[in-house]
Design an enzyme around this catalytic site. Structure first.
Site, PDB file in Angstrom:
ATOM      1  N   PHE A 516      -2.668  -4.607   4.103  1.00  0.00           N
ATOM      2  CA  PHE A 516      -1.980  -3.474   3.520  1.00  0.00           C
ATOM      3  C   PHE A 516      -1.192  -2.666   4.549  1.00  0.00           C
ATOM      4  CE2 PHE A 516      -5.596  -3.806   0.399  1.00  0.00           C
ATOM      5  CZ  PHE A 516      -4.825  -4.458  -0.545  1.00  0.00           C
ATOM      6  N   LYS A 533      -4.463   4.310   9.339  1.00  0.00           N
ATOM      7  CA  LYS A 533      -3.904   3.155   8.629  1.00  0.00           C
ATOM      8  C   LYS A 533      -2.648   3.608   7.900  1.00  0.00           C
ATOM      9  CE  LYS A 533      -5.983   1.260   4.976  1.00  0.00           C
ATOM     10  NZ  LYS A 533      -6.873   0.364   4.208  1.00  0.00           N
ATOM     11  N   ASP A 630     -13.720  -7.047  -0.755  1.00  0.00           N
ATOM     12  CA  ASP A 630     -12.913  -7.585   0.343  1.00  0.00           C
ATOM     13  C   ASP A 630     -13.697  -7.559   1.651  1.00  0.00           C
ATOM     14  OD1 ASP A 630     -10.651  -8.786   1.374  1.00  0.00           O
ATOM     15  OD2 ASP A 630      -9.640  -6.906   1.828  1.00  0.00           O
TER      16      ASP A 630
END
Length: 821
Positions: A516, A533, A630
């Site tokens: 991502f 992030k 995930d």
């Protein structure tokens, strides 16, 4: 007669002794050459006289294929460092290979069946000797012509640029000596990246991916490359007619092109004899070739990094402000020279056009050579209607450009002044008057809009994330939804604060790249270190997934879960702020041959237990029942004491108290870690995470990726299953950490991993049982059933035809496969 026999015996014994001595020298590598009458077998090597380089057969470190290659490597470095490979496309399948000088005088590699796998392929050679030189060069000299070199490895470089080696172009022969990357760290076959000199008017060092440029150094000015700061020591010979060669003579370092296309400088330590990685020559996002498109400049100190040059505007406004800058910029006002149709005299041609001075610039690609001096350089550009820019450097003189200006970078210590041609001043003034008038009208409307906007109860920039939180469906029957957004309880960071804390998202602060978007290290003004992030604009993880992660993890507190400190949502920017983990992620240790020994067996066991306890908290012990969806090695972070912390909850799903399983039409996750029922049918539950946990166990034990093919084309699950069935489960352990005294515990952990990856979800243990099996000595474990062998790149999406789309991650990169209903 007795004397004669005795003499003959002595002669035979002397011959045998001499032959034995030579064989022993080959075996122990004390010889630096072989002759027509000798050869090198698999167990034999050559050693350069200075003891630095060795030549012979090798298997790449961490490779399980056991293929044998012939190459040259540093002899005394703790970690295998290969600098050249001969038979990169045709390895020997066993230890029967032989290197020799053939009857036609070529150096050849043959297998046990005498099949030719590689040859120097020199026409009409007269070689009887091959020698490994002190600089790592393997030479094949002509035995009849004063030792003239017929062939040498330096003229056939691979992925390493050694001191006194030359890269370059030859206009007469058409040759261009380049570096070529390995396909992967354990596969020396030809990779996707090359690096070398480009035959421009002013030579430049370029890196290509499949022959498409991805990085350039800027032109050589006689001392260094303009645009390549902090890198010197190169020597470049150039005849300005298409022949140029680049070399350097510093024996303390070398350059290496890795399988990902990054060029690193590696330093040779005199004390440890090891090689340590220095900086890469590509250090910021602005180093990517053409990052901002034509007529735009890139600066790693600015946010966003791309800006149109003054007098230009984005060609595609919508794409530009969405962060896609590849279309670049176009002129706002045409050049006067173009308007006059080139019919005026040379004295008036270009009259009125001027230049915009940009300082400390990495100049654009494809500079043209001019003989004009510093005074005449701008005039020469103005007299040519196709000239769009010029620059003057005292070492190489006048450079001019025609057409589009591509790959400019600003604020470089090694940069020079660049002068870009701009439109006629009077023409600009008329356009400027129109622009001012339009801006005034727009300002009036904006003022009125702001007055109306002030009457609202809350700013839209703050309400947007709040509305998104509140819009998400409650998942419990309690009065307060766990998704209720409370701004006062959760920090919202300003984008500029996070940009500054990460040095404007500089490449040197980059910690990693996920599906991502990238993650950067930062430091807040009060001194706290953070991890940021920054969601990629091309990512499928939008505002909803970001809010999902924020809300889910903000409700969780456990020593084996990473903490989210806040988020930022401004315009198109979406960022998450985490606690900083100095040891980065688990995959950086278990899959890197240079770091594998840092995690001994007890540390690996503690990491497996810690991951399990964090997962148990998600499934059973927190106020929410959460399925991660995930779980993988790159999403396990390690703190100062190498304790694991589960991270990345963007794909997590919260279950209601009475819910055990759910179905989705949007399959998300990573192949290799996804359970079969989830990948094929969209069903997920606690047992889906347990499957991922089992894959991580086997990867931690073996140091191998599940996506990597093992012997007989098997993936890791199948490989471990076969070893366990053969009673050799402990041999799965990475040799770097295997210890006989832990053999029984290793075998038990392999069996637990296999229990977790069984094909049917009902057969898999829950996480509490996994922890019990890990921590209980002499626990009686059930027999494992065959695992699901689905972790393959050619994985089929059969069974998802009734779903509109699926999103998965392959090697940590998100992709979406669209299927018909």
């Amino acid at each position: 007669m007795v004397v004669l026999v005795s003499t003959r015996c002595r002669f035979v014994l002397l011959l045998l002794a001499a032959f034995s001595c030579f064989s022993l020298k080959l075996c122990f590598g004390s010889e630096d050459s072989i002759t027509f009458s000798t050869s090198i077998k698999d167990s034999e090597t050559l050693l350069s006289r200075n003891g630095v380089f060795r030549f012979g057969f090798f298997t790449p470190v961490n490779s399980t294929a056991r293929l044998r290659y012939v190459g040259i490597w540093y002899d005394k470095t703790p970690v295998q460092t290969v600098v050249w490979v001969a038979n990169k496309e045709a390895p020997v399948n066993d230890t029967s290979g032989v290197v020799s000088i053939s009857e036609d005088g070529n150096l050849v590699v043959n297998d046990g069946l005498n099949r030719l796998l590689w040859s120097t392929n020199v026409t009409s050679p007269n070689a009887t000797l091959v020698q490994l030189m002190d600089n790592g060069n393997l030479r094949l000299p002509d035995s009849r012509n004063n030792g003239e070199v017929l062939w040498e490895s330096f003229e056939h470089p691979y992925d390493t640029f050694l001191p006194r080696m030359s890269l370059g172009t030859n206009n007469r022969t058409g040759e261009n000596l380049k570096l070529t990357s390995w396909r992967s760290s354990d596969d020396p076959s030809t990779g996707n990246y090359t690096a070398g000199l480009a035959p421009f008017a002013y030579p430049e060092l370029l890196i290509w991916k499949n022959n498409v440029p991805i990085w350039r150094s800027g032109p050589w000015n006689g001392q260094h490359f303009i645009g390549l700061p902090d890198v010197d020591g190169f020597s470049l010979n150039n005849d300005y007619q298409g022949t140029a060669s680049l070399s350097y003579a510093n024996d303390s370092f070398m350059y290496h092109l890795d399988p990902d296309g990054v060029m690193y400088q590696r330093y040779l330590s005199a004390s440890t004899r090891g090689l340590r990685i220095g900086g890469s020559i590509t250090s910021t996002a602005c180093d990517a070739y053409g990052e901002c498109g034509p007529f735009a400049s890139c600066s790693s100190r600015e946010v966003p990094p791309c800006n149109c040059v003054k007098g230009f505007e984005p060609k595609n406004q919508k794409e530009w402000y969405n962060g896609n800058w590849t279309d670049g910029c176009v002129r706002i006002v045409p050049l006067r020279c173009k308007k006059e149709n080139n019919v005026s005299s040379s004295s008036s041609r270009g009259k009125g056009d001027g230049f915009l001075k940009l300082q400390k610039m990495k100049v654009p690609v494809s500079a043209e050579r001019s003989l004009a001096d510093e005074k005449d350089c701008p005039e020469q550009c103005l007299e040519n209607c196709s000239c769009t820019a010029y620059a003057y450097d005292g070492r190489i003189g006048c450079m001019v450009w025609s057409g589009s200006l591509v790959d400019m970078q600003s604020s470089l210590a090694s940069g020079i002044d660049l002068y870009i041609r701009i439109a006629h001043p009077e023409k600009r003034h008329s356009y400027l008057a129109i622009a001012i008038g339009a801006a005034f009208v727009a300002a009036v409307f904006l003022l009125l809009a702001c007055q109306k906007f002030k009457k609202r109860s809350a700013p839209e920039s703050r309400r947007r994330p709040e509305l998104m939180f509140n819009r998400m469906e409650p998942v419990t029957n309690e009065n307060e939804s766990p998704y209720t957004f409370k701004p006062n309880e959760f920090p919202l960071f300003e984008f500029q604060v996070l940009a500054k804390s990460t040095d404007y998202f500089s490449h040197r602060n980059k910690l990693g790249q996920g599906g991502f978007g990238p993650v950067y290290k930062g430091k807040l003004p009060e001194g706290q270190e953070i991890a940021v992030k920054r969601l990629s604009r091309a990512s499928r993880q939008g505002l909803e997934e970001l809010m999902n992660e924020v809300v889910v993890i903000s409700k969780l507190q456990h020593r084996n879960l990473v903490r989210v400190l806040g988020c930022c949502i401004e315009g198109e920017e979406r960022l998450l702020v985490y606690e900083y983990m100095p040891n980065k992620s688990l995959d950086a240790y278990i899959f890197d041959p240079t770091k594998q020994k840092i995690l001994d067996w007890k540390t690996r066991f503690n990491i497996m237990e810690g991951i399990s306890r964090g997962l148990l908290y998600l499934h059973r012990d927190s106020r929410l029942k959460i399925i991660h969806r995930d779980l993988k090695a790159s999403n396990i972070l390690l703190d100062d004491n190498l304790n694991p912390k589960i991270s990345d909850f963007g794909l997590a799903r919260v279950f209601e108290g009475n819910e055990d399983e759910a179905e989705t039409r949007r399959v998300v996750g990573t192949y290799g870690y996804m359970s079969p029922e989830y990948a094929m049918e969209g069903y997920f539950s606690e047992k889906s995470d347990v499957f991922s946990l089992g894959v991580i166990f086997l990867e931690i034990i073996s140091g191998r990726r599940n996506s990597h093919k093992e012997e007989n084309n098997l993936n890791l699950l199948a490989y471990a299953w076969n070893l366990w069935n053969d009673g050799e489960a402990a041999s799965l352990a990475n040799p770097a950490v295997f210890d006989e005294c832990f053999g029984k515990e290793i075998a038990k952990c392999v069996q637990i991993g296999l229990l977790c990856v069984q094909e049917l979800a009902n057969d898999r243990p829950n996480v509490s049982n996994v922890i019990w099996m890990l921590t209980t000595e002499n626990a009686h474990l059930p027999e494992a059933k065959q695992p699901a062998f689905i972790a393959r790149r050619e994985f089929s999406v059969v069974g998802l035809s009734d779903r509109s789309s699926q999103m998965v991650t392959i090697d940590d990169a998100s992709v979406t496969a669209i299927t018909g209903r």
